[in-house]
Design an enzyme around this catalytic site. Structure first.
Site, PDB file in Angstrom:
ATOM      1  N   ASN A 146      48.479  -1.098   3.431  1.00 21.40           N
ATOM      2  CA  ASN A 146      47.590  -0.431   2.477  1.00 21.40           C
ATOM      3  C   ASN A 146      48.445   0.597   1.731  1.00 21.40           C
ATOM      4  O   ASN A 146      48.688   1.691   2.231  1.00 21.40           O
ATOM      5  CB  ASN A 146      46.451   0.226   3.270  1.00 21.40           C
ATOM      6  N   ARG A 157      45.907  -4.502   1.129  1.00 22.19           N
ATOM      7  CA  ARG A 157      44.731  -3.964   0.452  1.00 22.19           C
ATOM      8  C   ARG A 157      45.070  -3.889  -1.033  1.00 22.19           C
ATOM      9  O   ARG A 157      46.049  -3.260  -1.418  1.00 22.19           O
ATOM     10  CB  ARG A 157      44.426  -2.566   0.970  1.00 22.19           C
ATOM     11  N   HIS A 201      35.895   0.457  -2.126  1.00 22.36           N
ATOM     12  CA  HIS A 201      35.759   0.648  -0.669  1.00 22.36           C
ATOM     13  C   HIS A 201      35.155  -0.581   0.015  1.00 22.36           C
ATOM     14  O   HIS A 201      34.544  -0.481   1.079  1.00 22.36           O
ATOM     15  CB  HIS A 201      34.884   1.881  -0.331  1.00 22.36           C
ATOM     16  N   ARG A 236      38.201  14.057  -7.048  1.00 21.21           N
ATOM     17  CA  ARG A 236      37.601  13.314  -8.174  1.00 21.21           C
ATOM     18  C   ARG A 236      36.188  13.811  -8.442  1.00 21.21           C
ATOM     19  O   ARG A 236      35.463  14.152  -7.502  1.00 21.21           O
ATOM     20  CB  ARG A 236      37.568  11.814  -7.859  1.00 21.21           C
ATOM     21  N   GLU A 243      39.590  -0.625   7.924  1.00 15.76           N
ATOM     22  CA  GLU A 243      39.904  -1.531   6.814  1.00 15.76           C
ATOM     23  C   GLU A 243      41.051  -2.471   7.184  1.00 15.76           C
ATOM     24  O   GLU A 243      41.077  -3.627   6.782  1.00 15.76           O
ATOM     25  CB  GLU A 243      40.260  -0.704   5.571  1.00 15.76           C
TER      26      GLU A 243
END
Ligand code: ADP
Length: 389
Positions: free
Chosen positions: A9, A91, A179, A239, A377
Site C-alpha cells: 500500500n 492498493r 476506502h 482535508r 485492507e
C-alpha cells in the site's frame, strides 16, 4: 519453498506492507507486517513478525521515494530466501468506472491506470510507483491491483452522478467513493460474525487520517460520503470534507489563489488541523482541551452524525453502525459523542461496553447494533492476490 503473497500500500509518505504465507485452500496467513515511514526524507523500516520479531532501522543510501521502495523490496527478496512470492497485490486508489474487481496487471491495465491520474493526481502516481518498483524487483511475478473505488461500483446512478451537464459524467466526473478495501473487509467480516446484519442495512464509518462513511445493503455499497475525490464528505486530519463549490470559486476569484494553492489548502491545511490550528491527530486534540481543539472535535462529530442521517435515508433505515479506522477502532470518546446524538434513530450505546472496547457496543435493547471492528485492507489485497496468482 513455501508460497507467499505480498500486499503493498504505497502512499505519499509511507509504504505499508504485509507478507502472508498461503496455507490450506490458499488462505493468507500473516507472517510479517510493517511500513517504511518518511519516504523520500529519512526512510525507516518498521516491521513485526507474527512470531514476535521486530525490525526498526533506517533505510540508508536512499534519497527518493522510489529508491526507498526499491531498496525495501530488494531487501525482502534477499532476506527471505526460503519463500516463493506467488503474487504481489497493490492498493490502487483509482480504478475509474472500469474496474469493479481486483485485476492482474499487464501493460494494458497499466495504461488504463495511468489514464486515471487526472482523477487522483495526488494519490494515483504513488500507487503506480509501487507497481513499477515491485515489477522491477520481482520480475515475472503476478502483480494484482486492488482498487479503493471498486467496492462502490454498485452505487445506484443517483449516487454515481452529479447534477452537471452530461458531458462531465462521460468524461468520468462521477461519485466514485474511496476506502473500498476497508469497507470490503468489514463487510466480509460481518458476514462471518453476524450474517443477519450482513444481510441488512449497515453504515460503516471508516475514521482514520482519511475518513469516509459508506452505506451497505446486503453486502453491496449503496452510497458513500466521498465522491469524485478523496476530499468530500467528512472532515479529515488535514482535508476539508464537504465544501460548497462556491468556496473554491471564491478562493480563485476573490483571493487570487492558484489551483496548486487551493489543492494544498484543501488537502493539507484543512480538516482537524485547519479548524484546531494545533494538530491533525485526534489523540492530540482530545488531550489538548483548548477551545479550538474542542471546536474541531465538535465539528467532526457533527458531520459524522449528519452523514449518518443521510446514509440511513439512502438505505431507508439502518440496522447496524460499524466503527473502524484508527479513530473508530480506538476512541471510545468520539464513538460516544457520535452515538449520543443519534438516539432518535434507534442508536443506543452501552457506555461500559464502549469504554471496554469490545466488538459489540450497543445496549441489548438498542434497535441499531453498534460495532467496532478493526479494519485490515492488506488482508483484502492478499486474498485477491492469492486468488489471481
Ligand atoms: P491512516 O488513515 O493513516 O491509516 P489511522 O487509521 O491509523 O490512519 O488513524 C489515525 C488516526 O487515529 C489519528 O488521528 C490518531 O490520533 C487516531 N487514533 C489512534 N488511536 C487513537 C485513540 N486511542 N484515541 C483517539 N484517536 C486515536
Amino acid at each position: 519453498m513455501t508460497d507467499h503473497v505480498l500486499a503493498l500500500n504505497a502512499g505519499s509518505s509511507s509504504l505499508k506492507f504485509a507478507l502472508y504465507e498461503l496455507v490450506e485452500d490458499n488462505r493468507p496467513s500473516m507472517r510479517w507486517r510493517g511500513q517504511i515511514e518518511r519516504l523520500g526524507d529519512a526512510p525507516r523500516l518498521l516491521a513485526q513478525s507474527a512470531g514476535g520479531r521486530s525490525i526498526n532501522e533506517p533505510l540508508t543510501d536512499t534519497k527518493t521515494h522510489d529508491e526507498a521502495i526499491r531498496a525495501f523490496l530488494k531487501m525482502a527478496r534477499e532476506n527471505l530466501p526460503d519463500i516463493h512470492v506467488r503474487a504481489i497485490g497493490h492498493r490502487v486508489v483509482h480504478g475509474g468506472a472500469v474496474f469493479s474487481e481486483p485485476v492482474r496487471i499487464d501493460d494494458s491495465v497499466l495504461d488504463t491506470l495511468n489514464g486515471f491520474i487526472p482523477f487522483a493526481p495526488l494519490h494515483q502516481p504513488y500507487s503506480l510507483a509501487g507497481i513499477r518498483a515491485a515489477s522491477a524487483a520481482f520480475p515475472g511475478t503476478t502483480q494484482v491491483a486492488c482498487f479503493d473505488t471498486a467496492f462502490h461500483r454498485t452505487h445506484p446512478w443517483v449516487n454515481d452522478t452529479f447534477a452537471l451537464p452530461q458531458r462531465f459524467y462521460e468524461k468520468g466526473v462521477r461519485r466514485y467513493g474511496f476506502h473500498g478495501l476497508s469497507y470490503d473487509y468489514i463487510s466480509q467480516k460481518l458476514q462471518d460474525i453476524a450474517p443477519g446484519l450482513y444481510e441488512g442495512r449497515v453504515v460503516i464509518a471508516h475514521l482514520g487520517n482519511g475518513a469516509s462513511m459508506c452505506a451497505v445493503s446486503g453486502g453491496r455499497a449503496v452510497a458513500s460520503t466521498m465522491g469524485f475525490s478523496a476530499l468530500d464528505g467528512l472532515p479529515m486530519g488535514t482535508r476539508s470534507g464537504q465544501l460548497d463549490p462556491g468556496v473554491v470559486l471564491y478562493m480563485m476569484q476573490q483571493d487570487g489563489m492558484t489551483a496548486e494553492e487551493i489543492a494544498d489548502t484543501l488537502y493539507r491545511k484543512s480538516g482537524l488541523l485547519g479548524l484546531s490550528g494545533i494538530s491533525s491527530d485526534m489523540r492530540t486534540l482530545l488531550a489538548a482541551d483548548t477551545p479550538d481543539a474542542r471546536k474541531a472535535i465538535e465539528y467532526y462529530v457533527f458531520r459524522i452524525r449528519r452523514e449518518l442521517g443521510a446514509l440511513s435515508a439512502a438505505l431507508e433505515g439502518i440496522d447496524a453502525l460499524v466503527f473502524t479506522g484508527g479513530i473508530g477502532e480506538n476512541s471510545a470518546a468520539i464513538r460516544q459523542m457520535v452515538c449520543d446524538g443519534m438516539r432518535w434513530i434507534g442508536i443506543e450505546m452501552d457506555k461500559s461496553r464502549n469504554a471496554d472496547g469490545g466488538t459489540v457496543l450497543s445496549t441489548d435493547l438498542s434497535r441499531v447494533r453498534i460495532l467496532a471492528i478493526p479494519t485490515n485492507e492488506e488482508m483484502i489485497i492478499a486474498r485477491a492476490a492469492a486468488r489471481l496468482a
